[in-house]
Scaffold this active site. Structure first.
Site, short mmCIF file in Angstrom:
data_model
loop_
_atom_site.label_atom_id
_atom_site.label_comp_id
_atom_site.label_asym_id
_atom_site.label_seq_id
_atom_site.Cartn_x
_atom_site.Cartn_y
_atom_site.Cartn_z
CD GLU A 125 -3.03 21.78 12.17
OE1 GLU A 125 -3.74 21.25 11.31
OE2 GLU A 125 -3.00 23.01 12.37
N GLY A 183 10.45 27.58 27.56
CA GLY A 183 10.52 26.76 26.35
C GLY A 183 9.71 27.32 25.18
CE LYS A 201 5.30 29.86 14.48
NZ LYS A 201 5.42 30.40 15.83
#
Ligand code: HSE
Length: 396
Positions: A125, A183, A201
């Site tokens: 996920e 980050g 993705k």
């Protein structure tokens, strides 16, 4: 019963998994219906200030050979050694939850088969959209639909950069440095900027939705390194936001067409308002019409939230194989050539270079923008050459 799991990698995401787990341990255990704890954290570095000293190991075999560890959160990134470690865990029947999009995009078919063969789960996920629940909704909640298209802003770093360029007139390099500090960016931010991360993705989404593995090398990918401030500013005047859009369409010929490109998104579309590190995924299906998923697409705790969601799902699964599988693809003949992509286009040409009757929008930087009616990518490329265009963008 008590579930013991290990965390591979103590970087941005891995340390977030540890932090969020201990912050919310009580409610996590309640939701999982079992006691839970982290038994190991794998990292080659030393973390002398960590309150979890007793859990660190540099030896993956400590985790692999400990039968008490039934579940692993892989947060290392990259294909190797992650692929070797994850394969070994699955072969031992240890379920794996990963945030590693490169691993899933390159090896997802193999790892899903391994999980099935060994009666455990391979969940991912966190590999798409950071905190946004999108993988499980796609293969479970929306499973009744014939999905015709998925289009999304799938990279937080580039969306952050484009937003800073537009809102604050911030130069590209400065915005990237800020994204790294927060980050959001990959270890090598080229993967963000050149669109490879968004490509991985959309490969994962395409494989999941259409049932066959789609490899990154089969997907036309263009990032934002050549986008200039004048592009973003001109798009705004023309009524669009310029976004790095990753999409996949199902075509009438049965093939699919995935692509990653800087794209003009109309201000009429809800996706145009997705800014900063936020991601959005629009899913078009015959039952749902369209549904949008929205949230933080990168960062420590948002990504850790998705990893832990999978770890909790594993704890609840009680030995049932719940993860999706998709077919291996021996070739990419089911992926249509980008030349066939059909949409409207905008061309950026030097001022004064617009052909007669084109009615360009003249930008102050000495460039003009010309809109064109719907045409294929192949025709748009030819037209760009003919116009001497400095850039050209599709319209979503
Ligand atoms: N570098 C990635 C991004 C991290 O910016 O979206 C989340 O996958």
């Amino acid at each position: 019963m008590s579930v013991k799991f290990a965390v591979l990698g103590h970087g941005v995401v891995g340390s977030g998994v540890v932090e969020l787990f201990y912050k919310n341990r009580k409610s996590i255990e309640k939701r999982a219906g079992t006691e839970m704890d982290i038994k190991y954290i794998l990292d080659l570095r030393d973390f002398p200030d960590s309150p979890y000293q007793d859990k660190f190991t540099k030896d993956f075999n400590d985790i692999l050979n400990d039968d008490e560890v039934t579940s692993v959160a892989e947060c290392m990134g990259g294909v190797e050694p992650a692929f070797t470690f994850v394969s070994a865990c699955l072969k031992k029947g240890k379920s794996v939850s990963t945030s590693n999009k490169e691993l899933v995009a390159e090896k997802g078919d193999i790892l899903l088969s391994l999980a099935k063969e060994n009666g455990c789960n391979f969940f991912f996920e966190a590999s798409v959209g950071g905190a946004i629940p999108i993988i499980r909704p796609l293969h479970r909640c929306l499973a009744a639909n014939d999905i015709s298209m998925v289009a999304g802003i799938l990279n937080g770093t580039t969306n952050f950069i484009l937003t800073k360029m537009y809102n604050d007139n911030m130069p590209f390099a400065e915005a990237l440095a800020l994204a790294q500090k927060l980050g959001y960016a990959e270890k090598d931010p080229t993967a963000d900027i050149e669109g490879h991360d968004a490509c991985r993705k959309i490969c994962i989404i395409s494989s999941l939705v259409f049932g066959r593995h789609v490899y990154p090398k089969s997907v036309f990918t263009k990032g934002i390194s050549q986008v200039e401030l004048c592009d973003v500013a001109a798009c705004d005047v023309l009524g669009y936001a310029l976004k790095l859009v990753a999409s996949v369409r199902k075509l009438d010929n049965g093939k699919i067409l995935p692509a990653v490109m800087p794209t003009l998104v109309s201000y009429d579309s809800i996706m145009s308002g997705v800014n900063d590190v936020f991601n959005a995924v629009l899913v078009y299906g015959d039952g749902i019409d369209q549904t949008m998923f929205y949230g933080r697409g990168a960062g420590k705790l948002p990504t850790a939230s998705a990893v832990l969601g999978d770890v909790i799902e594993t704890a609840k699964s009680d030995g049932t194989v719940l993860s999706q599988t998709w077919e291996k693809a021996d070739d990419d003949s089911f992926v249509e050539s980008i030349d066939k992509l059909s949409c409207r286009w905008y061309f950026r040409v030097p001022s004064g270079a617009a052909p007669e009757g084109a009615e360009p929008y003249e930008h102050e930087d000495g460039v003009s923008f010309i809109s064109a009616a719907e045409m294929s990518f192949a025709d748009a490329r030819a037209k760009a050459k003919e116009l001497g265009a400095l850039a050209y963008y599709p319209v979503l």
